[in-house]
Design a protein around this motif. Structure first.
Motif, PDB file in Angstrom:
ATOM      1  N   GLY A  64       0.820  -1.212   0.000  1.00  0.00           N
ATOM      2  CA  GLY A  64       0.000   0.000   0.000  1.00  0.00           C
ATOM      3  C   GLY A  64       0.851   1.258   0.000  1.00  0.00           C
ATOM      4  N   GLY A  65       1.940   1.245   0.775  1.00  0.00           N
ATOM      5  CA  GLY A  65       2.830   2.409   0.805  1.00  0.00           C
ATOM      6  C   GLY A  65       3.458   2.659  -0.554  1.00  0.00           C
ATOM      7  N   LEU A  66       3.929   1.612  -1.231  1.00  0.00           N
ATOM      8  CA  LEU A  66       4.515   1.766  -2.567  1.00  0.00           C
ATOM      9  C   LEU A  66       3.458   2.221  -3.584  1.00  0.00           C
ATOM     10  CD1 LEU A  66       6.832  -1.388  -2.675  1.00  0.00           C
ATOM     11  CD2 LEU A  66       7.515   0.999  -2.335  1.00  0.00           C
ATOM     12  N   PHE A  67       2.235   1.727  -3.418  1.00  0.00           N
ATOM     13  CA  PHE A  67       1.155   2.146  -4.324  1.00  0.00           C
ATOM     14  C   PHE A  67       0.867   3.630  -4.180  1.00  0.00           C
ATOM     15  CE2 PHE A  67      -3.413   2.578  -5.366  1.00  0.00           C
ATOM     16  CZ  PHE A  67      -3.432   2.036  -6.645  1.00  0.00           C
ATOM     17  N   LEU A 106      -7.112   1.690   6.749  1.00  0.00           N
ATOM     18  CA  LEU A 106      -6.282   2.894   6.653  1.00  0.00           C
ATOM     19  C   LEU A 106      -5.814   3.122   5.222  1.00  0.00           C
ATOM     20  CD1 LEU A 106      -4.757   5.220   8.011  1.00  0.00           C
ATOM     21  CD2 LEU A 106      -2.888   3.609   8.470  1.00  0.00           C
ATOM     22  N   PHE A 107      -5.438   2.036   4.533  1.00  0.00           N
ATOM     23  CA  PHE A 107      -4.972   2.172   3.152  1.00  0.00           C
ATOM     24  C   PHE A 107      -6.071   2.709   2.246  1.00  0.00           C
ATOM     25  CE2 PHE A 107      -5.137   0.136  -1.045  1.00  0.00           C
ATOM     26  CZ  PHE A 107      -4.052   0.765  -1.639  1.00  0.00           C
ATOM     27  N   ILE A 108      -7.297   2.173   2.389  1.00  0.00           N
ATOM     28  CA  ILE A 108      -8.389   2.629   1.525  1.00  0.00           C
ATOM     29  C   ILE A 108      -8.697   4.098   1.758  1.00  0.00           C
ATOM     30  CG2 ILE A 108     -10.855   2.324   1.066  1.00  0.00           C
ATOM     31  CD1 ILE A 108     -10.475  -0.654   1.539  1.00  0.00           C
ATOM     32  N   VAL A 109      -8.655   4.521   3.023  1.00  0.00           N
ATOM     33  CA  VAL A 109      -8.904   5.929   3.330  1.00  0.00           C
ATOM     34  C   VAL A 109      -7.804   6.809   2.728  1.00  0.00           C
ATOM     35  CG1 VAL A 109      -9.005   7.625   5.205  1.00  0.00           C
ATOM     36  CG2 VAL A 109     -10.259   5.460   5.390  1.00  0.00           C
ATOM     37  N   LEU A 110      -6.551   6.412   2.897  1.00  0.00           N
ATOM     38  CA  LEU A 110      -5.451   7.210   2.344  1.00  0.00           C
ATOM     39  C   LEU A 110      -5.492   7.235   0.816  1.00  0.00           C
ATOM     40  CD1 LEU A 110      -2.495   6.146   4.677  1.00  0.00           C
ATOM     41  CD2 LEU A 110      -3.779   8.284   4.703  1.00  0.00           C
ATOM     42  N   LEU A 112      -8.180   7.047  -1.067  1.00  0.00           N
ATOM     43  CA  LEU A 112      -9.223   8.002  -1.433  1.00  0.00           C
ATOM     44  C   LEU A 112      -8.741   9.435  -1.279  1.00  0.00           C
ATOM     45  CD1 LEU A 112     -12.469   6.422   0.091  1.00  0.00           C
ATOM     46  CD2 LEU A 112     -12.062   6.939  -2.309  1.00  0.00           C
ATOM     47  N   GLN A 113      -8.092   9.692  -0.137  1.00  0.00           N
ATOM     48  CA  GLN A 113      -7.606  11.049   0.117  1.00  0.00           C
ATOM     49  C   GLN A 113      -6.571  11.465  -0.933  1.00  0.00           C
ATOM     50  OE1 GLN A 113      -8.705  13.228   2.266  1.00  0.00           O
ATOM     51  NE2 GLN A 113      -7.215  14.808   1.677  1.00  0.00           N
ATOM     52  N   GLY A 114      -5.660  10.542  -1.308  1.00  0.00           N
ATOM     53  CA  GLY A 114      -4.641  10.865  -2.303  1.00  0.00           C
ATOM     54  C   GLY A 114      -5.251  11.143  -3.658  1.00  0.00           C
ATOM     55  N   ARG A 115      -6.239  10.345  -4.074  1.00  0.00           N
ATOM     56  CA  ARG A 115      -6.848  10.559  -5.370  1.00  0.00           C
ATOM     57  C   ARG A 115      -7.688  11.842  -5.392  1.00  0.00           C
ATOM     58  NH1 ARG A 115     -10.337   6.576  -6.815  1.00  0.00           N
ATOM     59  NH2 ARG A 115     -10.315   5.508  -4.824  1.00  0.00           N
ATOM     60  N   ILE A 116      -8.258  12.179  -4.275  1.00  0.00           N
ATOM     61  CA  ILE A 116      -8.983  13.452  -4.200  1.00  0.00           C
ATOM     62  C   ILE A 116      -8.026  14.627  -4.387  1.00  0.00           C
ATOM     63  CG2 ILE A 116     -10.197  14.981  -2.591  1.00  0.00           C
ATOM     64  CD1 ILE A 116     -11.568  12.482  -1.452  1.00  0.00           C
ATOM     65  N   MET A 117      -6.853  14.492  -3.729  1.00  0.00           N
ATOM     66  CA  MET A 117      -5.871  15.584  -3.858  1.00  0.00           C
ATOM     67  C   MET A 117      -5.331  15.690  -5.282  1.00  0.00           C
ATOM     68  SD  MET A 117      -3.762  15.017  -0.302  1.00  0.00           S
ATOM     69  CE  MET A 117      -2.528  16.231  -0.779  1.00  0.00           C
ATOM     70  N   VAL A 118      -5.126  14.523  -5.949  1.00  0.00           N
ATOM     71  CA  VAL A 118      -4.550  14.545  -7.287  1.00  0.00           C
ATOM     72  C   VAL A 118      -5.569  15.010  -8.330  1.00  0.00           C
ATOM     73  CG1 VAL A 118      -3.607  13.101  -9.128  1.00  0.00           C
ATOM     74  CG2 VAL A 118      -2.802  12.825  -6.775  1.00  0.00           C
ATOM     75  N   THR A 119      -6.794  14.491  -8.251  1.00  0.00           N
ATOM     76  CA  THR A 119      -7.804  14.791  -9.274  1.00  0.00           C
ATOM     77  C   THR A 119      -8.624  16.024  -8.960  1.00  0.00           C
ATOM     78  OG1 THR A 119      -9.462  13.369  -8.190  1.00  0.00           O
ATOM     79  CG2 THR A 119      -7.971  12.334  -9.806  1.00  0.00           C
ATOM     80  N   GLY A 120      -8.645  16.415  -7.687  1.00  0.00           N
ATOM     81  CA  GLY A 120      -9.475  17.544  -7.308  1.00  0.00           C
ATOM     82  C   GLY A 120     -10.943  17.204  -7.223  1.00  0.00           C
ATOM     83  N   ALA A 121     -11.289  15.910  -7.271  1.00  0.00           N
ATOM     84  CA  ALA A 121     -12.693  15.499  -7.183  1.00  0.00           C
ATOM     85  C   ALA A 121     -13.174  15.580  -5.739  1.00  0.00           C
ATOM     86  CB  ALA A 121     -12.843  14.079  -7.699  1.00  0.00           C
ATOM     87  N   GLY A 122     -14.496  15.646  -5.585  1.00  0.00           N
ATOM     88  CA  GLY A 122     -15.073  15.673  -4.247  1.00  0.00           C
ATOM     89  C   GLY A 122     -15.097  14.290  -3.626  1.00  0.00           C
ATOM     90  N   PRO A 123     -15.276  14.227  -2.291  1.00  0.00           N
ATOM     91  CA  PRO A 123     -15.255  12.925  -1.602  1.00  0.00           C
ATOM     92  C   PRO A 123     -16.301  11.949  -2.114  1.00  0.00           C
ATOM     93  CG  PRO A 123     -15.114  14.728  -0.033  1.00  0.00           C
ATOM     94  CD  PRO A 123     -15.430  15.351  -1.358  1.00  0.00           C
TER      95      PRO A 123
END
Length: 382
Positions: A64-67, A106-110, A112-123
């Motif tokens: 998960g960390g490498l992903f 924890l991985f699934i939450v992170l 989601l948070q990472g993809r939100i930050m990258v794409t700018g999409a809403g939760p």
């Protein structure tokens, strides 16, 4: 060794799929084109799966960390997801998985948070659903497989327990048979040898008949013991026909060999074979006890045929309450018998008789007779 080969094969397949996905992924504007670092991250994720059985939570944390690092590096998203799926499955299917499930959440939450930050999409943006659904499906698949394995393990344990219980019950039954046969044979030998010794000079013919009875009893006992010992030794019966289960038709010979007498109440009738065999063994043990332990001069066996079963009474004029075996009652209370009638703990013989009677749904009462001596009373449904 076989498991290690399977894990190595899985790592090779996952590594190849990951490299292929990275190679063919579409590069969106703003993404970083895959390079050696991207391939290195993907292959490192696959290699970590080699120890997923031993450390599923740790492997998921590494993968998960490498992903997440792959995505933070702005490489095209989703390409190295195959190792993540396998790591999530491994966590869900593991025997000890509390820590692993925590890491998975924890991985699934992170992610989601990472993809939100990258794409700018809403939760709650629908574009984020696909990856999360696949991650959840991997966990669900692992849970399903784990549940099936547990059910199979429980069924196997139940089968083993049932088989072991049957073996124990069979050995107890055989031990009871051995006890009854040896006790009766010793009683017959003792009585007939005493008769032969007393009349050897005055009546050689009667002495010879007594010794013939001893020989016949010994031969029958040997046949039964050989069959029983074969089962105890290796689970197989001795060669040759199995001795038939004794029935009530053999009682006259049994009581005659020990000097007992037999009486019948009601019209004799055929009973189920198991009932007749149980009745025979109870009478056999009771008569043997009277001969060996009670110093009885008279032993009476009474069979009462009833519409719903068979009543048994074996009474002697021996030592009665002083019988070293004690007295015991077990099973359903017969009419007029209460808890105050219970005596001392039984010996093996009385315990065996009780188990035989109660095993058929009957009862057994053993204790001093009202007019002296000792008696065994029982009832068997039939």
């Amino acid at each position: 060794m076989r498991r290690w080969a399977v894990d190595t094969g899985i790592v090779a397949v996952v590594g190849a799929l990951t490299a292929y996905r990275i190679a063919v992924v579409a590069v969106q504007p703003g993404d970083r084109a895959p390079d050696l670092w991207a391939y290195g991250l993907g292959l490192a994720m696959a290699a970590a799966l080699l120890v997923r059985r031993r450390w599923p939570a740790g492997v998921l944390a590494v993968v998960g960390g490498l992903f997440l690092l792959y995505h933070v590096s702005r490489y095209p998203g989703g390409a190295p997801a195959v190792p993540v799926w396998v790591a999530l499955y491994s966590v869900a299917v593991a025997a000890r998985r509390r820590l692993g499930l925590g890491v998975a959440g924890l991985f699934i939450v992170l992610d989601l948070q990472g993809r939100i930050m990258v794409t700018g999409a809403g939760p709650l943006d629908a574009t984020l659903d696909s990856s999360t659904v696949v991650f959840g499906a991997a966990l669900l698949l692992g849970e399903t497989v784990r549940g099936r394995r547990l059910r199979l393990a429980l069924l196997a344990a139940e089968r083993d327990s049932t088989a072991e219980r049957r073996v124990v019950e069979e050995r107890i039954r055989i031990a009871r048979e051995l006890h009854d046969v040896t006790a009766h044979t010793l009683a017959v030998v003792g009585v007939q040898a005493g008769v032969a010794a007393e009349v050897l000079d005055d009546d050689p013919g009667q002495a010879r008949a007594a010794l013939e009875t001893v020989r016949q009893a010994s031969r029958e006992a040997l046949a039964e013991l050989r069959a029983a010992v074969g089962v105890l030794r290796d689970g197989t019966r001795a060669p040759g026909p199995e001795p038939p289960a004794p029935g009530l038709d053999r009682l006259p010979a049994l009581v005659a060999a020990t000097g007992a007498v037999i009486r019948h109440d009601g019209e004799p009738r055929p009973l189920p074979r198991v009932v007749e065999a149980t009745a025979y063994r109870i009478v056999q043990e009771a008569v043997a006890n009277a001969v060996r332990h009670a110093d009885a001069q008279r032993i009476e066996v009474r069979l009462g045929y009833r519409p719903d079963g068979l009543c048994l009474i074996v009474r002697d004029d021996g030592r009665g309450a002083a019988d070293p075996l004690g007295h015991h009652r077990s099973g359903a209370d017969p009419p007029g018998v209460g808890r105050d009638d219970v005596g001392d703990p039984p010996g093996n013989g009385l315990r065996g008789m009780t188990e035989r009677a109660t095993g058929l749904g009957g009862w057994l009462l053993a204790g001093p007779a009202d007019d002296g001596g000792f008696q065994v009373r029982g009832w068997l449904p039939g």
